[in-house]
Design an enzyme around this catalytic site. Structure first.
Site, PDB file in Angstrom:
ATOM      1  N   LYS A  48       4.245  35.999 118.777  1.00 24.62           N
ATOM      2  CA  LYS A  48       3.107  35.311 118.146  1.00 24.62           C
ATOM      3  C   LYS A  48       2.270  34.592 119.198  1.00 24.62           C
ATOM      4  O   LYS A  48       1.049  34.638 119.187  1.00 24.62           O
ATOM      5  CB  LYS A  48       3.566  34.272 117.105  1.00 24.62           C
ATOM      6  CG  LYS A  48       4.011  34.783 115.785  1.00 24.62           C
ATOM      7  CD  LYS A  48       2.933  35.270 114.870  1.00 24.62           C
ATOM      8  CE  LYS A  48       2.687  36.723 114.950  1.00 24.62           C
ATOM      9  NZ  LYS A  48       3.593  37.711 114.539  1.00 24.62           N
ATOM     10  N   LYS A  94      -4.696  44.958 113.199  1.00 20.30           N
ATOM     11  CA  LYS A  94      -3.573  44.754 112.289  1.00 20.30           C
ATOM     12  C   LYS A  94      -2.806  46.038 112.025  1.00 20.30           C
ATOM     13  O   LYS A  94      -1.595  46.043 111.998  1.00 20.30           O
ATOM     14  CB  LYS A  94      -4.072  44.170 110.970  1.00 20.30           C
ATOM     15  CG  LYS A  94      -2.913  43.795 110.075  1.00 20.30           C
ATOM     16  CD  LYS A  94      -3.239  42.633 109.204  1.00 20.30           C
ATOM     17  CE  LYS A  94      -2.005  42.129 108.500  1.00 20.30           C
ATOM     18  NZ  LYS A  94      -1.111  41.383 109.386  1.00 20.30           N
ATOM     19  N   ARG A 134      -9.347  45.372 110.273  1.00 22.90           N
ATOM     20  CA  ARG A 134      -8.993  46.733 110.694  1.00 22.90           C
ATOM     21  C   ARG A 134      -9.634  47.126 112.017  1.00 22.90           C
ATOM     22  O   ARG A 134      -9.343  48.176 112.578  1.00 22.90           O
ATOM     23  CB  ARG A 134      -9.431  47.732 109.621  1.00 22.90           C
ATOM     24  CG  ARG A 134      -8.854  47.461 108.263  1.00 22.90           C
ATOM     25  CD  ARG A 134      -9.289  48.520 107.292  1.00 22.90           C
ATOM     26  NE  ARG A 134      -8.742  49.814 107.650  1.00 22.90           N
ATOM     27  CZ  ARG A 134      -7.543  50.242 107.297  1.00 22.90           C
ATOM     28  NH1 ARG A 134      -6.770  49.486 106.569  1.00 22.90           N
ATOM     29  NH2 ARG A 134      -7.111  51.437 107.670  1.00 22.90           N
ATOM     30  N   CYS A 170     -10.493  50.855 112.239  1.00 19.06           N
ATOM     31  CA  CYS A 170     -11.736  50.992 111.492  1.00 19.06           C
ATOM     32  C   CYS A 170     -11.609  50.689 109.992  1.00 19.06           C
ATOM     33  O   CYS A 170     -10.630  51.027 109.361  1.00 19.06           O
ATOM     34  CB  CYS A 170     -12.334  52.394 111.604  1.00 19.06           C
ATOM     35  SG  CYS A 170     -12.613  52.888 113.299  1.00 19.06           S
ATOM     36  N   GLU A 176       0.351  37.060 121.220  1.00 14.44           N
ATOM     37  CA  GLU A 176      -0.732  37.686 120.455  1.00 14.44           C
ATOM     38  C   GLU A 176      -1.929  36.766 120.300  1.00 14.44           C
ATOM     39  O   GLU A 176      -3.055  37.151 120.574  1.00 14.44           O
ATOM     40  CB  GLU A 176      -0.237  38.049 119.040  1.00 14.44           C
ATOM     41  CG  GLU A 176       0.584  39.283 118.959  1.00 14.44           C
ATOM     42  CD  GLU A 176       1.101  39.523 117.540  1.00 14.44           C
ATOM     43  OE1 GLU A 176       1.103  40.676 117.124  1.00 14.44           O
ATOM     44  OE2 GLU A 176       1.508  38.565 116.849  1.00 14.44           O
ATOM     45  N   ASN A 213     -12.503  56.955 109.730  1.00 14.47           N
ATOM     46  CA  ASN A 213     -11.379  56.207 110.260  1.00 14.47           C
ATOM     47  C   ASN A 213     -10.291  57.217 110.559  1.00 14.47           C
ATOM     48  O   ASN A 213      -9.877  57.949 109.677  1.00 14.47           O
ATOM     49  CB  ASN A 213     -10.888  55.202 109.194  1.00 14.47           C
ATOM     50  CG  ASN A 213      -9.570  54.556 109.567  1.00 14.47           C
ATOM     51  OD1 ASN A 213      -9.281  54.373 110.753  1.00 14.47           O
ATOM     52  ND2 ASN A 213      -8.781  54.206 108.575  1.00 14.47           N
ATOM     53  N   GLY A 214      -9.847  57.283 111.832  1.00 14.49           N
ATOM     54  CA  GLY A 214      -8.806  58.248 112.186  1.00 14.49           C
ATOM     55  C   GLY A 214      -9.147  58.921 113.498  1.00 14.49           C
ATOM     56  O   GLY A 214      -9.950  58.413 114.279  1.00 14.49           O
ATOM     57  N   TRP A 223     -13.114  50.144 115.579  1.00 14.73           N
ATOM     58  CA  TRP A 223     -12.211  49.817 116.680  1.00 14.73           C
ATOM     59  C   TRP A 223     -12.190  51.051 117.568  1.00 14.73           C
ATOM     60  O   TRP A 223     -11.710  52.098 117.153  1.00 14.73           O
ATOM     61  CB  TRP A 223     -10.809  49.519 116.137  1.00 14.73           C
ATOM     62  CG  TRP A 223      -9.922  48.918 117.152  1.00 14.73           C
ATOM     63  CD1 TRP A 223      -8.944  49.553 117.861  1.00 14.73           C
ATOM     64  CD2 TRP A 223      -9.919  47.560 117.576  1.00 14.73           C
ATOM     65  NE1 TRP A 223      -8.331  48.662 118.694  1.00 14.73           N
ATOM     66  CE2 TRP A 223      -8.905  47.436 118.544  1.00 14.73           C
ATOM     67  CE3 TRP A 223     -10.675  46.442 117.239  1.00 14.73           C
ATOM     68  CZ2 TRP A 223      -8.636  46.222 119.178  1.00 14.73           C
ATOM     69  CZ3 TRP A 223     -10.392  45.245 117.877  1.00 14.73           C
ATOM     70  CH2 TRP A 223      -9.383  45.147 118.820  1.00 14.73           C
ATOM     71  N   GLU A 281      10.200  37.063 118.046  1.00 21.89           N
ATOM     72  CA  GLU A 281       9.042  37.005 117.160  1.00 21.89           C
ATOM     73  C   GLU A 281       8.187  35.769 117.465  1.00 21.89           C
ATOM     74  O   GLU A 281       6.954  35.856 117.501  1.00 21.89           O
ATOM     75  CB  GLU A 281       9.504  37.036 115.693  1.00 21.89           C
ATOM     76  CG  GLU A 281       8.408  36.810 114.669  1.00 21.89           C
ATOM     77  CD  GLU A 281       7.226  37.768 114.759  1.00 21.89           C
ATOM     78  OE1 GLU A 281       7.324  38.806 115.435  1.00 21.89           O
ATOM     79  OE2 GLU A 281       6.177  37.463 114.167  1.00 21.89           O
ATOM     80  N   HIS A 306      20.644  36.255 134.097  1.00 24.55           N
ATOM     81  CA  HIS A 306      20.652  37.426 134.976  1.00 24.55           C
ATOM     82  C   HIS A 306      19.236  37.785 135.394  1.00 24.55           C
ATOM     83  O   HIS A 306      18.769  38.893 135.164  1.00 24.55           O
ATOM     84  CB  HIS A 306      21.332  38.600 134.260  1.00 24.55           C
ATOM     85  CG  HIS A 306      22.714  38.287 133.815  1.00 24.55           C
ATOM     86  ND1 HIS A 306      23.783  38.201 134.689  1.00 24.55           N
ATOM     87  CD2 HIS A 306      23.219  37.961 132.596  1.00 24.55           C
ATOM     88  CE1 HIS A 306      24.874  37.877 134.019  1.00 24.55           C
ATOM     89  NE2 HIS A 306      24.550  37.718 132.744  1.00 24.55           N
TER      90      HIS A 306
END
Ligand code: G6P
Length: 627
Positions: free
Chosen positions: A500, A622, A38, A11, A503, A113-114, A87, A496, A519
């Protein structure tokens, strides 16, 4: 914990109060647009005028909602507005669950927010008292609690303090009241809140500085348990645990420009931020040497060393720990922050040092790991933090902080911050080498020159060598999965690079050790199965050649990332991505930094090819401030 999981909430919150004739609806809308990173599943704005609150809100992305509801459209007589981009955590993204939330009288509006951990208990009590709830959210208990105290004859500010003191959990909360058009109240505990001020005219509050940066550079950073009472062009602070004592806070001037936080001509933030990597690295090279030395000395005298982080920061930590270990001569345990407490338990000992790496400095799993470690060993543990955000929560728990100099990163997928985190750890490693005298000055200088040349190498690559990336993407089967394989330090790059692609392009890939891939994973390889090998000419190169041959023999389509002068793996590959850097040991340690932009670009173009928005990957945000 009594809240349900399954939805995440980050948020973005924004508030404005003014005595000027300015379009506050438009300003609030632009404010939450700059906070969209956010969270972006629903949004809303409330404005006060005619002694009433007027709300526009819905589920969807801000632009879509704005087209339908004209979020900007409030009369000039309105001098106060709050806005929120959400969010979801409690309840799915729907209109009723969108913020702002109101009390029964529709006079008190709240954005948050929280997470309120005790909201079910509070909601039950309030319902028994006759309060009517409309949403599934935890937030909605706040306006009703305030309403409860106002009904008891308590004034607005005191009612907010009483209400907030009932709440358990994390919050950045902003509140307004229809009958108090001259004030906004903002309170913080564990969720970021900043206050921007245009003296005598307009005051802003937001989850992050870019939201109000076009209007003012002067700001205050709210700390836990602090409350700000915003009036037009002024602000008063108090601590909610001791509200009678006035609180003086330091006014900060923001030096970076809004351009840094906006797209600056690029189609997406992700692309812009990849192209900003040379600048971010040059800035990071300027970290004061005294800071690096402090970190180096602490690490050298430590009994046990841990490095912990989440997501991209964790992979930067894996690359960085490789470089630090090389010169430190001590093992560094890398543990994902979400597993830190469970994995270490009683094994965490006094005199340990924990390196925490986080772009935002707000990732809740990391904050919890740090809090737990501090609590367990009181002062007998040292926390070193590497973050990109000055004043973030992590910095307050840490004994020493280095701030990477990437500037604001808006794209949800971390790019430039990854490079700067690895560079920071590499710079610390060189200070360790100097301190321990494990290298002579000439060698240290050679390594230093290699680190210093990372921006030039990336700049050269981005300017002159990227043309085949689109071609490689166009030749990848749209639906296939693939591997990123590597050995040694480059396993971090493989992980990484693979993260990406997952994502932003929504492709299933596995970033894996090339040796370990024998393996099990190798059984997936068929004719044309793409495998990207990360192949700098370091001590693992010869063995990697063997791995490339194994995968090629089974029909794998080999794409490799190599240095310009590479021959052997080039001859075995169907395609190569060539990085313009010398082939020697000094440059091999910088490959986690110089090889990654190509893989970031590949993911970016793969996202575009799949018609996906790389700046707003599905189901991701993010900054993850809930478990
Ligand atoms: C989220 C983001 C990732 C990021 C991770 C850690 O998952 O989507 O891009 O790497 O959090 O964030 P931090 O701010 O702690 O580096």
């Amino acid at each position: 914990m009594i809240y349900q999981t399954g939805y995440l909430r980050m948020c973005g919150i924004f508030g404005i109060i003014t005595n000027q004739d300015i379009p506050i609806g438009q300003i609030a809308l632009e404010g939450i647009k700059r906070l969209e990173y956010r969270g972006y599943d629903s949004c809303g704005i409330v404005a006060q005028y005619d002694s009433q609150l007027f709300i526009k809100k819905d589920a969807g992305k801000i632009d879509e909602i704005n087209e339908r509801l004209k979020l900007f459209d409030f009369p000039l007589e309105s001098k106060l507005a709050l806005a929120h981009t959400r969010w979801a955590t409690h309840g799915p993204p729907t209109k009723v669950n969108s913020h702002p939330h109101l009390d029964c009288s529709r006079k008190i509006a709240v954005i948050h927010n929280g997470i309120l951990e005790n909201f079910l208990e509070l909601k039950e009590q309030l319902e028994l008292e006759g309060h009517k709830f409309l949403s599934d959210t935890d937030t909605e208990v706040i306006p009703h609690l305030i309403e409860r105290y106002i009904r008891q004859g308590i004034d607005f500010t005191q009612a907010v303090i009483k209400a907030i003191n009932k709440c358990v959990g994390a919050y950045g909360v902003v509140i307004c009241h229809a009958d108090h058009p001259d004030m906004i109240i903002a309170v913080r505990k564990e969720s970021p809140l900043v206050i921007g001020i245009e003296e005598g005219k307009t005051t802003y509050c937001a989850s992050d500085i870019p939201a109000f940066l076009p209007y003012t550079r002067m700001c205050y950073i709210l700390e836990d348990n602090e409350m700000a009472i915003l009036k037009a062009g002024s602000v008063k602070f108090l601590n909610i645990t001791n509200p009678d004592e006035p609180l003086e806070k330091e006014l900060n001037k923001i030096e970076w420009s809004i351009d840094a936080a906006e797209k600056g001509g690029y189609k997406h933030f992700m692309l812009k931020e990849i192209y900003e990597e040379p600048l971010a690295l040059r800035q990071t090279m300027k970290i004061p040497r005294s800071k690096l030395q402090t970190f180096a000395k602490i690490l050298w005298s430590a009994k046990n060393i841990y490095i912990t982080a989440a997501g991209t920061s964790f992979y930067a930590s894996l690359a960085g720990k490789h470089i630090v270990t090389k010169f430190l001569g001590k093992y560094i345990h890398a543990i994902e922050c979400s597993e830190f407490q469970i994995e270490l338990g009683d094994a965490l000992q006094e005199d340990s040092v924990i390196i925490c790496v986080s772009q935002s400095g707000e990732t809740i799993d990391l904050i919890e790991a740090v809090r737990w470690a501090k609590e367990k060993l009181k002062k007998k543990i040292t926390l070193l933090c590497i973050t990109n955000v000055v004043g973030s929560s992590l910095t307050r728990y840490s004994d020493e902080t280095i701030v990477t100099q990437a500037g604001p990163e808006i794209g949800v997928a971390a790019t430039k911050t990854y490079c700067t985190q690895v560079l920071t750890l590499a710079l610390i490693a060189l200070e360790i080498a100097r301190y321990r005298k494990v290298l002579n000055e000439q060698e240290i200088n050679n390594y230093y020159e290699a680190l210093k040349s990372t921006p030039d190498i990336i700049e050269d690559y981005l300017k002159n060598k990227v043309s085949n990336i689109k071609d490689i993407v166009n030749n990848l089967d749209k639906s296939s999965n693939f591997f990123y394989l590597a050995r040694g330090i480059s396993i971090a790059t493989a992980k990484e690079g693979g993260l990406k692609l997952k994502e932003v392009a929504c492709r299933f890939i596995e970033g894996y050790s090339a040796a370990h891939a024998k393996h099990g994973p190798i059984s997936l390889v068929r004719e044309g199965f793409p495998i990207i090998f990360i192949a700098p000419p370091d001590e693992t190169y010869q063995r990697l050649v063997g791995n490339v041959m194994e995968f090629k023999a089974r029909g794998g389509k080999i794409i490799s990332v190599v240095v310009d002068s590479d021959k052997i793996i080039t001859n075995l590959s169907d395609r190569t991505i060539r990085i313009p850097q010398p082939a020697n040991k000094y440059y091999n340690i910088i490959s986690p930094i110089t090889f990654i932009p190509a893989l970031q670009l590949l993911s970016y173009y793969a996202a575009l090819k799949n018609n996906l928005d790389p700046d707003q990957p599905r189901n991701l945000a993010k900054t993850v401030t809930v478990h």
